[in-house]
Write a protein that holds these residues in place. Structure first.
Motif, PDB file in Angstrom:
ATOM      1  N   LEU A  77       0.858  -1.176   0.000  1.00  0.00           N
ATOM      2  CA  LEU A  77       0.000   0.000   0.000  1.00  0.00           C
ATOM      3  C   LEU A  77       0.898   1.231   0.000  1.00  0.00           C
ATOM      4  CD1 LEU A  77      -2.729  -0.776   2.712  1.00  0.00           C
ATOM      5  CD2 LEU A  77      -2.859  -1.176   0.254  1.00  0.00           C
ATOM      6  N   ILE A 101      -4.161   1.691  -2.814  1.00  0.00           N
ATOM      7  CA  ILE A 101      -4.987   1.462  -1.640  1.00  0.00           C
ATOM      8  C   ILE A 101      -5.701   0.129  -1.850  1.00  0.00           C
ATOM      9  CG2 ILE A 101      -5.294   3.930  -1.218  1.00  0.00           C
ATOM     10  CD1 ILE A 101      -8.147   3.686  -2.269  1.00  0.00           C
ATOM     11  N   ASP A 115      -5.517   2.068   7.179  1.00  0.00           N
ATOM     12  CA  ASP A 115      -6.210   3.344   7.035  1.00  0.00           C
ATOM     13  C   ASP A 115      -5.235   4.521   6.933  1.00  0.00           C
ATOM     14  OD1 ASP A 115      -8.911   4.479   6.926  1.00  0.00           O
ATOM     15  OD2 ASP A 115      -8.284   5.588   8.699  1.00  0.00           O
ATOM     16  N   HIS A 118      -4.738   4.959   3.390  1.00  0.00           N
ATOM     17  CA  HIS A 118      -5.969   5.337   2.691  1.00  0.00           C
ATOM     18  C   HIS A 118      -6.357   6.793   2.944  1.00  0.00           C
ATOM     19  CE1 HIS A 118      -7.512   0.885   2.499  1.00  0.00           C
ATOM     20  NE2 HIS A 118      -6.385   1.083   1.850  1.00  0.00           N
ATOM     21  N   ARG A 122      -9.919   9.461   0.434  1.00  0.00           N
ATOM     22  CA  ARG A 122     -11.238   9.094   0.938  1.00  0.00           C
ATOM     23  C   ARG A 122     -12.255   8.937  -0.198  1.00  0.00           C
ATOM     24  NH1 ARG A 122     -10.537   6.384   5.296  1.00  0.00           N
ATOM     25  NH2 ARG A 122      -9.118   7.419   6.747  1.00  0.00           N
ATOM     26  N   ALA A 125     -11.470   5.815  -2.053  1.00  0.00           N
ATOM     27  CA  ALA A 125     -11.892   4.641  -1.279  1.00  0.00           C
ATOM     28  C   ALA A 125     -13.370   4.347  -1.505  1.00  0.00           C
ATOM     29  CB  ALA A 125     -11.592   4.847   0.199  1.00  0.00           C
TER      30      ALA A 125
END
Length: 303
Positions: A77, A101, A115, A118, A122, A125
């Motif tokens: 990631l 991600i 997270d 990530h 947002r 995601a």
């Protein structure tokens, strides 16, 4: 079936709401390994914000981006700087910045939660979660086309390692890292069942059945789907994986690629329905866990 005319060739476009969608997807998977998908169910309002969010991230200072660096400890990631990923076809690196991600196997060895990686994405995601639903629908269509049991792949998809890639191709990146080729991303086949792609500018090229490179246009409200190694390997070549690359970059470009993947450590090998005495296995087994991780580590190591 609709077709997008491109350089004298045609790329199939499948309307997922059509009663013929399964047959059309199957035909495209066997013949080309790629197609556009229309009426896919992903809200169009999620796509533009994802592109905007990606551009905002790549405008950040280098030290902020590198604080999110991808490596084996983050289960890959995070961020890869321009040229960090080694090319498999020339002496240089890939002429783009990259970010990933998506799903992980659990706690990250980096000590950071998933997270953490990530957080800058947002809106992306949100798009990722809708892409998962689309990916499941596409896999179900493939299972139906191949006349397999409806739950045929369920055991391989209990904890799928789906990923979303966010790539930024800036004009001049190839020269910046002293590449000697004009294309920005080397020809390769994805380690995935398939990839679902959106691009804000043309640039992706796929290898056609005749061996020629076909430019993939930008079609509003459509995604481009191309098959990866795993479906080709599982079906013993019944389905065709799509060799693809990114050509020369005349304008700055962003691509968003969703990769539909099985559970970690799934071993992908030709399956019984696709092998026989007259059609023996054409591909060696591939471990999507440790073997794939070792491959990624080798591409990023020391760059």
């Amino acid at each position: 079936m609709i077709s997008a005319k491109v350089s004298g060739s045609a790329i199939a476009s499948v309307d997922l709401t059509s009663e013929d969608a399964v047959a059309e997807i199957g035909a495209a998977c066997r013949r080309d390994g790629f197609f556009f998908v229309l009426n896919h169910g992903v809200p169009t309002g999620l796509v533009s914000p994802a592109f905007e969010e990606t551009l905002r991230f790549y405008a950040r200072p280098a030290h902020e981006k590198k604080n999110l660096a991808a490596d084996v400890r983050s289960q890959f990631l995070g961020y890869r700087s321009v040229g960090q990923e080694r090319s498999t076809s020339h002496a240089g690196g890939e002429a783009c910045e990259q970010y990933r991600i998506g799903r992980t196997t659990g706690a990250l060895a980096s000590g950071r939660p998933a997270d953490f990686y990530h957080e800058p994405f947002r809106r992306c995601a949100e798009l990722f979660e809708r892409m998962v639903v689309l990916g499941d629908s596409l896999l179900s269509a493939c299972v139906a086309d191949l006349a397999l049991n409806g739950g045929f792949f369920d055991s391989c998809m209990k904890s799928p390692m789906h990923r979303l890639g966010l790539n930024y191709y800036k004009v001049g990146y190839g020269a910046e890292i002293a590449n000697t080729v004009d294309y920005a991303m080397s020809p390769h086949v994805d380690h995935a069942l398939f990839t679902v792609l959106a691009q804000d500018e043309p640039g992706l090229e796929v290898r056609g059945a005749d061996g020629g490179w076909i430019p993939v246009p930008v079609i509003p409200d459509a995604f481009f789907v191309f098959l990866g190694d795993y479906l080709q390997r599982w079906t013993n070549g019944t389905y065709r994986a799509a060799l693809h690359r990114v050509g020369p970059v005349p304008v700055d470009r962003v691509s968003i690629q969703y990769k539909h993947r099985p559970s970690y450590s799934t071993v992908v090998a030709p399956l019984e329905p696709f092998i026989s005495e007259t059609d023996p296995p054409r591909y060696e087994p591939f471990d999507t866990g440790s073997q794939y991780a070792s491959l990624l580590e080798s591409l990023l190591e020391g760059r």
